[in-house]
Write a protein that holds these residues in place. Structure first.
Motif, mmCIF file in Angstrom:
data_model
loop_
_atom_site.group_PDB
_atom_site.id
_atom_site.type_symbol
_atom_site.label_atom_id
_atom_site.label_comp_id
_atom_site.label_asym_id
_atom_site.label_seq_id
_atom_site.Cartn_x
_atom_site.Cartn_y
_atom_site.Cartn_z
ATOM 1 N N ASP A 175 39.591 -46.123 55.659
ATOM 2 C CA ASP A 175 39.308 -46.732 54.315
ATOM 3 C C ASP A 175 39.607 -45.884 53.079
ATOM 4 O O ASP A 175 40.540 -46.101 52.318
ATOM 5 C CB ASP A 175 37.992 -47.523 53.931
ATOM 6 N N LEU A 176 39.182 -44.735 53.373
ATOM 7 C CA LEU A 176 39.513 -43.334 52.446
ATOM 8 C C LEU A 176 40.949 -43.155 52.629
ATOM 9 O O LEU A 176 41.664 -42.972 51.499
ATOM 10 C CB LEU A 176 38.678 -42.253 52.757
ATOM 11 N N ALA A 177 41.677 -43.149 53.644
ATOM 12 C CA ALA A 177 42.899 -42.852 54.088
ATOM 13 C C ALA A 177 43.835 -43.820 53.343
ATOM 14 O O ALA A 177 44.763 -43.593 52.642
ATOM 15 C CB ALA A 177 43.348 -42.708 55.428
ATOM 16 N N ALA A 178 43.444 -45.232 53.306
ATOM 17 C CA ALA A 178 44.182 -46.239 52.681
ATOM 18 C C ALA A 178 44.131 -46.015 51.203
ATOM 19 O O ALA A 178 45.224 -46.338 50.468
ATOM 20 C CB ALA A 178 43.792 -47.440 53.216
ATOM 21 N N ALA A 179 42.842 -45.674 50.855
ATOM 22 C CA ALA A 179 42.733 -45.736 49.210
ATOM 23 C C ALA A 179 43.600 -44.337 48.667
ATOM 24 O O ALA A 179 43.962 -44.797 47.522
ATOM 25 C CB ALA A 179 41.133 -45.613 48.944
ATOM 26 N N ILE A 180 43.900 -43.437 49.467
ATOM 27 C CA ILE A 180 44.499 -42.367 48.719
ATOM 28 C C ILE A 180 45.799 -42.196 49.306
ATOM 29 O O ILE A 180 46.536 -41.373 48.955
ATOM 30 C CB ILE A 180 43.680 -40.975 48.965
ATOM 31 N N ASP A 181 46.242 -43.291 50.024
ATOM 32 C CA ASP A 181 47.726 -43.382 50.665
ATOM 33 C C ASP A 181 48.041 -41.881 51.571
ATOM 34 O O ASP A 181 48.914 -41.363 51.613
ATOM 35 C CB ASP A 181 48.700 -43.444 49.836
ATOM 36 N N GLU A 182 47.100 -41.820 52.355
ATOM 37 C CA GLU A 182 47.285 -40.415 53.424
ATOM 38 C C GLU A 182 46.847 -41.183 54.946
ATOM 39 O O GLU A 182 46.246 -41.939 55.141
ATOM 40 C CB GLU A 182 46.451 -39.410 53.009
ATOM 41 N N HIS A 183 47.463 -40.309 55.743
ATOM 42 C CA HIS A 183 47.293 -40.413 57.256
ATOM 43 C C HIS A 183 45.918 -40.503 57.561
ATOM 44 O O HIS A 183 45.274 -39.362 57.075
ATOM 45 C CB HIS A 183 48.305 -39.619 58.121
ATOM 46 N N PRO A 184 44.959 -41.258 58.383
ATOM 47 C CA PRO A 184 43.842 -41.027 58.835
ATOM 48 C C PRO A 184 43.553 -39.783 59.630
ATOM 49 O O PRO A 184 42.470 -39.303 59.359
ATOM 50 C CB PRO A 184 43.421 -42.282 59.495
ATOM 51 N N VAL A 185 44.527 -39.201 60.192
ATOM 52 C CA VAL A 185 44.192 -38.177 61.053
ATOM 53 C C VAL A 185 44.119 -36.844 60.172
ATOM 54 O O VAL A 185 43.379 -35.900 60.155
ATOM 55 C CB VAL A 185 45.311 -37.902 62.104
ATOM 56 N N ALA A 186 44.849 -36.831 59.006
ATOM 57 C CA ALA A 186 44.974 -35.731 58.100
ATOM 58 C C ALA A 186 43.706 -35.835 57.105
ATOM 59 O O ALA A 186 42.857 -34.723 56.833
ATOM 60 C CB ALA A 186 46.149 -35.799 57.061
ATOM 61 N N VAL A 187 43.318 -37.130 56.983
ATOM 62 C CA VAL A 187 41.967 -37.177 56.142
ATOM 63 C C VAL A 187 40.836 -36.861 56.865
ATOM 64 O O VAL A 187 39.830 -36.050 56.561
ATOM 65 C CB VAL A 187 41.900 -38.679 55.556
ATOM 66 N N GLU A 188 40.726 -37.314 58.131
ATOM 67 C CA GLU A 188 39.556 -36.900 58.943
ATOM 68 C C GLU A 188 39.618 -35.453 59.217
ATOM 69 O O GLU A 188 38.485 -34.791 58.987
ATOM 70 C CB GLU A 188 39.895 -37.316 60.560
ATOM 71 N N THR A 189 40.722 -34.437 59.388
ATOM 72 C CA THR A 189 40.652 -33.104 59.507
ATOM 73 C C THR A 189 40.097 -32.711 58.297
ATOM 74 O O THR A 189 39.370 -31.690 58.370
ATOM 75 C CB THR A 189 42.173 -32.580 59.877
ATOM 76 N N VAL A 190 40.552 -33.016 57.049
ATOM 77 C CA VAL A 190 40.057 -32.494 55.791
ATOM 78 C C VAL A 190 38.597 -32.711 55.634
ATOM 79 O O VAL A 190 37.686 -31.950 55.348
ATOM 80 C CB VAL A 190 40.936 -33.070 54.526
ATOM 81 N N CYS A 191 38.082 -34.043 56.153
ATOM 82 C CA CYS A 191 36.667 -34.427 55.871
ATOM 83 C C CYS A 191 35.841 -33.267 56.852
ATOM 84 O O CYS A 191 34.879 -32.985 56.385
ATOM 85 C CB CYS A 191 36.637 -35.729 56.290
ATOM 86 N N ALA A 192 36.315 -33.060 57.970
ATOM 87 C CA ALA A 192 35.489 -32.228 58.980
ATOM 88 C C ALA A 192 35.441 -30.789 58.189
ATOM 89 O O ALA A 192 34.596 -30.206 58.414
ATOM 90 C CB ALA A 192 36.323 -32.234 60.379
ATOM 91 N N SER A 193 36.481 -30.203 57.671
ATOM 92 C CA SER A 193 36.535 -29.088 57.020
ATOM 93 C C SER A 193 35.484 -29.005 55.699
ATOM 94 O O SER A 193 34.945 -28.306 55.832
ATOM 95 C CB SER A 193 37.826 -28.838 56.567
ATOM 96 N N LEU A 194 35.642 -30.167 55.184
ATOM 97 C CA LEU A 194 34.598 -30.160 54.107
ATOM 98 C C LEU A 194 33.311 -30.336 54.415
ATOM 99 O O LEU A 194 32.282 -29.832 53.606
ATOM 100 C CB LEU A 194 35.151 -31.344 53.051
ATOM 101 N N ARG A 195 33.092 -31.001 55.526
ATOM 102 C CA ARG A 195 31.686 -31.066 56.024
ATOM 103 C C ARG A 195 31.173 -29.817 56.524
ATOM 104 O O ARG A 195 30.146 -29.301 56.240
ATOM 105 C CB ARG A 195 31.724 -32.015 57.392
ATOM 106 N N ASP A 196 32.172 -28.981 57.144
ATOM 107 C CA ASP A 196 31.643 -27.765 57.590
ATOM 108 C C ASP A 196 31.336 -26.692 56.398
ATOM 109 O O ASP A 196 30.508 -25.668 56.794
ATOM 110 C CB ASP A 196 32.850 -27.001 58.421
ATOM 111 N N ARG A 197 31.844 -26.893 55.420
ATOM 112 C CA ARG A 197 31.585 -26.322 54.174
ATOM 113 C C ARG A 197 30.417 -26.597 53.433
ATOM 114 O O ARG A 197 30.148 -26.099 52.431
ATOM 115 C CB ARG A 197 32.904 -26.060 53.374
ATOM 116 N N GLY A 198 29.884 -28.045 53.806
ATOM 117 C CA GLY A 198 28.925 -28.425 53.081
ATOM 118 C C GLY A 198 29.080 -29.086 51.956
ATOM 119 O O GLY A 198 28.220 -29.848 51.287
#
Length: 76
Positions: free
Chosen positions: A24-47
């Motif tokens: 849903d986030l990927a659709a909202a910002i018009d980006e590929h879900p894999v790219a969004v998942e990768t960024v989310c994982a990085s942001l999660r790792d940074r807290g």
């Protein structure tokens, strides 16, 4: 969009509509879900995000501080 721009876009979008599934986030910002998942994982790792279930994320207080501090500041 650079990775850093995508990080800020994800943080800002989740700050407005959180929690949210990656697809849903990927659709909202018009980006590929894999790219969004990768960024989310990085942001999660940074807290800055927390995972609250299968591919669903929410912004943490640290993530909100990053948004409040400004777009030009690097996290951590």
């Amino acid at each position: 969009m650079t990775r850093r721009e995508l990080e800020w876009t994800v943080l800002a979008a989740l700050a407005e509509r959180s929690p949210c599934y990656v697809v849903d986030l990927a659709a909202a910002i018009d980006e590929h879900p894999v790219a969004v998942e990768t960024v989310c994982a990085s942001l999660r790792d940074r807290g800055e995000l927390r995972s609250i279930g299968y591919r669903r994320y929410d912004v943490t207080a640290a993530g909100r501080r990053q948004l409040a501090d400004g777009h030009d500041d690097d996290p951590v």
